[in-house]
Write an enzyme that holds these catalytic residues in place. Structure first.
Site, mmCIF file in Angstrom:
data_model
loop_
_atom_site.group_PDB
_atom_site.id
_atom_site.type_symbol
_atom_site.label_atom_id
_atom_site.label_comp_id
_atom_site.label_asym_id
_atom_site.label_seq_id
_atom_site.Cartn_x
_atom_site.Cartn_y
_atom_site.Cartn_z
ATOM 1 N N ARG A 1 11.783 -8.092 9.808
ATOM 2 C CA ARG A 1 10.590 -8.513 10.532
ATOM 3 C C ARG A 1 10.802 -9.747 11.416
ATOM 4 N NH1 ARG A 1 5.439 -7.545 6.755
ATOM 5 N NH2 ARG A 1 4.452 -7.185 8.753
ATOM 6 N N ASP B 1 1.552 2.108 7.539
ATOM 7 C CA ASP B 1 0.767 1.583 6.403
ATOM 8 C C ASP B 1 0.157 2.696 5.546
ATOM 9 O OD1 ASP B 1 1.403 -0.951 7.177
ATOM 10 O OD2 ASP B 1 -0.515 -1.394 8.121
ATOM 11 N N ARG C 1 2.410 -13.629 5.436
ATOM 12 C CA ARG C 1 3.242 -13.537 6.626
ATOM 13 C C ARG C 1 2.414 -13.627 7.911
ATOM 14 N NH1 ARG C 1 5.821 -10.941 9.965
ATOM 15 N NH2 ARG C 1 8.030 -11.373 10.113
ATOM 16 N N LYS D 1 -8.461 -5.661 7.164
ATOM 17 C CA LYS D 1 -7.643 -6.878 6.965
ATOM 18 C C LYS D 1 -6.896 -7.236 8.247
ATOM 19 C CE LYS D 1 -3.458 -6.374 4.835
ATOM 20 N NZ LYS D 1 -2.337 -6.857 5.677
ATOM 21 N N ASN D 2 -6.262 -6.225 8.857
ATOM 22 C CA ASN D 2 -5.383 -6.523 9.982
ATOM 23 C C ASN D 2 -6.134 -6.759 11.288
ATOM 24 O OD1 ASN D 2 -3.273 -6.470 8.254
ATOM 25 N ND2 ASN D 2 -2.528 -4.429 8.834
ATOM 26 N N ARG E 1 -4.249 -8.624 -2.088
ATOM 27 C CA ARG E 1 -4.128 -9.080 -0.695
ATOM 28 C C ARG E 1 -4.817 -8.107 0.248
ATOM 29 N NH1 ARG E 1 1.172 -8.478 1.043
ATOM 30 N NH2 ARG E 1 0.103 -8.798 2.993
ATOM 31 N N CYS F 1 10.756 -9.878 4.636
ATOM 32 C CA CYS F 1 9.913 -9.625 3.475
ATOM 33 C C CYS F 1 10.364 -8.311 2.873
ATOM 34 C CB CYS F 1 8.437 -9.610 3.839
ATOM 35 S SG CYS F 1 7.967 -8.129 4.693
#
Ligand code: EPU
Length: 434
Positions: A121, A306, A92, A22-23, A398, A116
């Site tokens: 952040r 994470d 975000r 995802k990132n 997500r 968040c």
């Protein structure tokens, strides 16, 4: 809202194919803006965040087609240089539009992401870097309005090695006039993948992954002839590796790069797991007692924030006391009260959580306010006596592709229950839910 119901206590066994990260997918999708034309990407995960990024690109004027994990994206025209509030609010990572839009259009209007669940952040480092490259900012109406009459190379020293900040600055620098040097840059594998992608468009970048990235700006970039394959998701892989450990199972994650998994492998070994590394796979076996481990989250190549919540779930069942220290985000222990509802013994003191292993967890209804916290509850649920019900699946959707199906394929008793099928929930749980 749908929910996940897990009847835990089954050792998981089998293979789990890992999807693209995802990132890495998010910054690469939006970075296509710097090269007008048709782009092809493969191994793009099927996630709500990816759909949100494609919607943002659609809003900007760039249509896309997604077939399985292949994406075609046409960035020939840009008609709107804005990431509006309704999309930034959902994701975000829309702040990643700032660098690419500035480079492409000379202006960008991006809704401020705000804080968040996991922390404040700020984006001060994104703005500092882009300002050094020649952008001017005005903050009004909840938006960052950025303009430049021409980006030029600069020497930027980041105060913190921010991941998306490095990505924004790098993506703008590739089209700036002259040389840029980004120091104290983030070193995550996802930065390396973005650099690799930008290089395939003709960008001149050196040093990614080292903390010092040098960029020679070019006048123009063009879509690559070959599709870019998104690198594997090391956090998804780590989550299934913990699933093997917490259930006393034997699971092999496939399609991964073991070189990016070092800190997670080390902690699982310290917890007593047998971990075997192949060229593109990792096998995790666990039998007997889990041992306590101490973990401190750090920027890459340290232990990833994470994976902190997932590792904490594992520690709740270890024979002894583990200390988990979170140094990246100031509020990333929201899974603690939910894990406690499942019977975990965790004391939080500032950014340290002291986890005293218990004999067993028990089922309950839980929910979480962020993605990795939700993953930790799924992992704990796989090890509980009695059914666990996980609410608010929005976050899992997500970031984890086909989570329930992948867990079922390795033997988990787990199902996603649509809201209109509440009566399928075991009676022992309906009482808790009501
Ligand atoms: N920070 C600043 N100023 C800035 C930017 C960051 O002070 O301008 C601070 C943050 O407050 C935080 C630290 O720097 O304390 C690191 O934050 P970073 O900017 O690196 O985080 P991010 O880029 O917003 C990405 C991932 C996160 C992951 C972090 C850390 C994406 C889209 N998101 O966020 O992923 O936790 O890096 O590795 O790449 C997730 O996938 O669940 C997730 C939250």
């Amino acid at each position: 809202m749908d929910k996940i119901v897990i009847r835990g206590g089954k050792p998981l066994s089998g293979h789990v194919p890992i999807t693209g990260a995802k990132n890495a997918a998010l910054p690469i999708l939006i970075a296509t803006l710097v090269a007008p034309g048709e782009h092809r990407l493969s191994n793009v995960p099927d996630l709500v965040d990816v759909s949100s990024m494609l919607s943002l690109l659609g809003r900007i004027g760039c249509p896309s087609l997604k077939h399985g994990s292949d994406v075609r994206l046409d960035t020939t025209r840009v008609s709107f240089c804005e990431a509006p509030y309704d999309l930034v609010r959902k994701m975000r990572a829309s702040v990643l539009a700032l660098g690419p839009l500035l480079a492409r259009c000379g202006e960008a209007h991006v809704s401020l992401p705000g804080g968040c669940a996991i922390g404040v952040r700020p984006i001060d480092q994104h703005l500092k870097g882009l300002e050094a490259l020649g952008a001017e900012f005005e903050l009004s109406g909840g938006y960052v309005h950025a303009r430049t009459s021409g980006l030029r190379g600069a020497h930027i020293v980041l105060d913190v090695p921010t991941v998306t900040g490095t990505e924004n600055i790098l993506t703008a620098a590739v089209l700036a006039r002259g040389e840029s040097l980004i120091e104290n840059a983030a070193r995550e594998p996802e930065i390396i993948d973005l650099a690799r992608f930008l290089r395939s468009l003709g960008a001149k970048i050196e040093g990614e992954g080292s903390g010092s990235i040098r960029v020679q700006g070019v006048h123009e970039l063009k879509p690559a002839a070959e599709p870019h394959r998104i690198l594997p998701d090391r956090i998804e892989a780590g989550t299934y590796m913990v699933a093997a450990a917490i259930t006393g199972g034997d699971v092999t994650v496939t399609g991964v790069d073991p070189r990016d998994m070092g800190p997670v492998v080390e902690k699982l070994r310290a917890a007593g797991c047998l971990v075997e590394l192949g060229t593109d796979r990792i096998r995790v076996q666990q039998s007997g007692d889990l041992l306590p481990v101490d973990v401190t989250t750090r920027p890459h190549p340290g232990f990833p924030t994470d994976m902190q919540a997932q590792l904490m779930a594992l520690c709740t069942l270890a024979k002894g006391r583990s200390v988990i220290t979170e140094t990246i985000f100031e509020n990333r222990f929201m899974h603690v009260p939910e894990l406690a509802r499942l019977g975990a013994d965790i004391q939080v003191e500032g950014n340290r959580a002291v986890v005293t292993g218990v004999e067993g967890l028990h089922g309950a209804t839980v929910m979480a306010t962020d993605l990795r916290a939700s993953a930790s509850l799924v992992l704990a649920g796989l090890a509980t006596e009695g059914p666990t019900e996980i609410l608010r699946l929005y976050h899992l959707d997500r970031g984890y592709e086909r989570l329930v199906e992948k867990l079922q394929a390795i033997g988990a008793d787990v199902e996603r229950v649509p809201d209109d099928l509440r009566d399928r929930i075991p009676t022992s749980l309906s009482a808790t839910v009501a």
